[in-house]
Design a protein around this motif. Sequence first.
Motif, mmCIF file in Angstrom:
data_model
loop_
_atom_site.group_PDB
_atom_site.id
_atom_site.type_symbol
_atom_site.label_atom_id
_atom_site.label_comp_id
_atom_site.label_asym_id
_atom_site.label_seq_id
_atom_site.Cartn_x
_atom_site.Cartn_y
_atom_site.Cartn_z
ATOM 1 N N VAL A 39 43.215 -15.659 22.003
ATOM 2 C CA VAL A 39 42.170 -16.011 23.184
ATOM 3 C C VAL A 39 42.917 -16.316 24.448
ATOM 4 N N ARG A 40 44.143 -17.174 24.233
ATOM 5 C CA ARG A 40 44.891 -17.469 25.480
ATOM 6 C C ARG A 40 45.345 -16.152 26.054
ATOM 7 N N ALA A 41 45.871 -15.125 25.200
ATOM 8 C CA ALA A 41 46.492 -13.944 25.862
ATOM 9 C C ALA A 41 45.194 -13.229 26.677
ATOM 10 N N LEU A 42 44.034 -13.280 26.146
ATOM 11 C CA LEU A 42 42.991 -12.569 26.503
ATOM 12 C C LEU A 42 42.297 -13.290 28.043
ATOM 13 N N LYS A 43 42.481 -14.552 27.904
ATOM 14 C CA LYS A 43 42.142 -15.170 29.375
ATOM 15 C C LYS A 43 43.096 -14.911 30.384
ATOM 16 N N TYR A 44 44.425 -14.622 30.063
ATOM 17 C CA TYR A 44 45.445 -14.399 30.978
ATOM 18 C C TYR A 44 45.142 -12.880 31.542
ATOM 19 N N TYR A 45 44.816 -12.235 30.498
ATOM 20 C CA TYR A 45 44.602 -10.647 30.729
ATOM 21 C C TYR A 45 43.265 -10.526 31.877
ATOM 22 N N LEU A 46 42.146 -11.736 31.592
ATOM 23 C CA LEU A 46 41.037 -11.391 32.304
ATOM 24 C C LEU A 46 41.353 -12.177 33.684
ATOM 25 N N MET A 47 42.253 -13.001 33.624
ATOM 26 C CA MET A 47 42.337 -13.625 35.056
ATOM 27 C C MET A 47 43.053 -12.668 36.085
ATOM 28 N N ALA A 48 43.914 -11.664 35.511
ATOM 29 C CA ALA A 48 44.825 -10.650 36.306
ATOM 30 C C ALA A 48 44.050 -9.375 36.231
ATOM 31 N N GLY A 50 41.969 -7.930 34.280
ATOM 32 C CA GLY A 50 40.436 -7.903 34.160
ATOM 33 C C GLY A 50 39.739 -8.289 35.139
ATOM 34 N N ALA A 51 40.163 -9.241 36.094
ATOM 35 C CA ALA A 51 39.344 -9.910 37.294
ATOM 36 C C ALA A 51 39.423 -8.675 38.336
ATOM 37 N N GLU A 52 40.415 -7.622 38.445
ATOM 38 C CA GLU A 52 40.536 -6.717 39.260
ATOM 39 C C GLU A 52 39.359 -5.493 39.185
ATOM 40 N N MET A 53 39.395 -5.348 37.548
ATOM 41 C CA MET A 53 38.324 -4.275 36.984
ATOM 42 C C MET A 53 37.099 -4.819 37.116
ATOM 43 N N LEU A 54 36.820 -6.039 37.069
ATOM 44 C CA LEU A 54 35.337 -6.541 37.335
ATOM 45 C C LEU A 54 34.875 -6.742 38.520
ATOM 46 N N SER A 55 35.753 -6.839 39.516
ATOM 47 C CA SER A 55 35.580 -6.888 40.915
ATOM 48 C C SER A 55 35.193 -5.467 41.507
ATOM 49 N N ILE A 56 35.938 -4.516 41.006
ATOM 50 C CA ILE A 56 35.729 -3.199 41.222
ATOM 51 C C ILE A 56 34.253 -2.677 40.856
ATOM 52 N N ARG A 57 33.760 -3.019 39.572
ATOM 53 C CA ARG A 57 32.735 -2.675 38.907
ATOM 54 C C ARG A 57 31.526 -3.368 39.599
ATOM 55 N N ARG A 58 31.588 -4.675 40.008
ATOM 56 C CA ARG A 58 30.805 -5.346 40.773
ATOM 57 C C ARG A 58 30.623 -4.691 42.471
ATOM 58 N N GLY A 59 31.575 -4.005 42.913
ATOM 59 C CA GLY A 59 31.417 -3.377 43.989
ATOM 60 C C GLY A 59 30.683 -1.888 43.784
ATOM 61 N N LEU A 60 31.038 -1.381 42.646
ATOM 62 C CA LEU A 60 30.252 -0.100 42.295
ATOM 63 C C LEU A 60 28.872 -0.394 42.317
ATOM 64 N N GLU A 61 28.660 -1.518 41.421
ATOM 65 C CA GLU A 61 27.275 -1.901 41.424
ATOM 66 C C GLU A 61 26.521 -2.247 42.573
ATOM 67 N N ASP A 62 27.056 -2.849 43.457
ATOM 68 C CA ASP A 62 26.560 -3.105 44.709
ATOM 69 C C ASP A 62 26.114 -1.883 45.562
ATOM 70 N N ALA A 63 27.125 -0.994 45.585
ATOM 71 C CA ALA A 63 27.145 0.235 46.199
ATOM 72 C C ALA A 63 25.823 1.018 45.798
ATOM 73 N N GLU A 64 25.830 1.170 44.298
ATOM 74 C CA GLU A 64 24.753 1.837 43.806
ATOM 75 C C GLU A 64 23.290 1.244 44.207
#
Length: 87
Positions: A39-48, A50-64
């Motif tokens: 879980v700790r490893a996954l949290k670190y991944y999501l902060m690094a 994963g956060a970038e991928m989620l930001s890209i996804r939000r941007g794509l959703e906003d554009a759509e």
Amino acid sequence: MADKPVLSDPITLRLPLDILEDIEKIAETADRSRSWVIVRALKYYLMAEGAEMLSIRRGLEDAEAGRMVDAEELFAELDRLNREAAA
């Protein structure tokens, strides 16, 4: 004291043996469970990454959804704000 997180149902995960060995060594050294280490490893991944991928996804959703600003309008507004700040 922080509230405990709400946990999901257990999941099954297959790992390469070398990664599992490292997780077990870390868990033993830290006197923690394998789940805690994972879980700790996954949290670190999501902060690094994963956060970038989620930001890209939000941007794509906003554009759509049409939630965007024309670049020329944005630059014109920034120029206006810079002129006001300089005055």
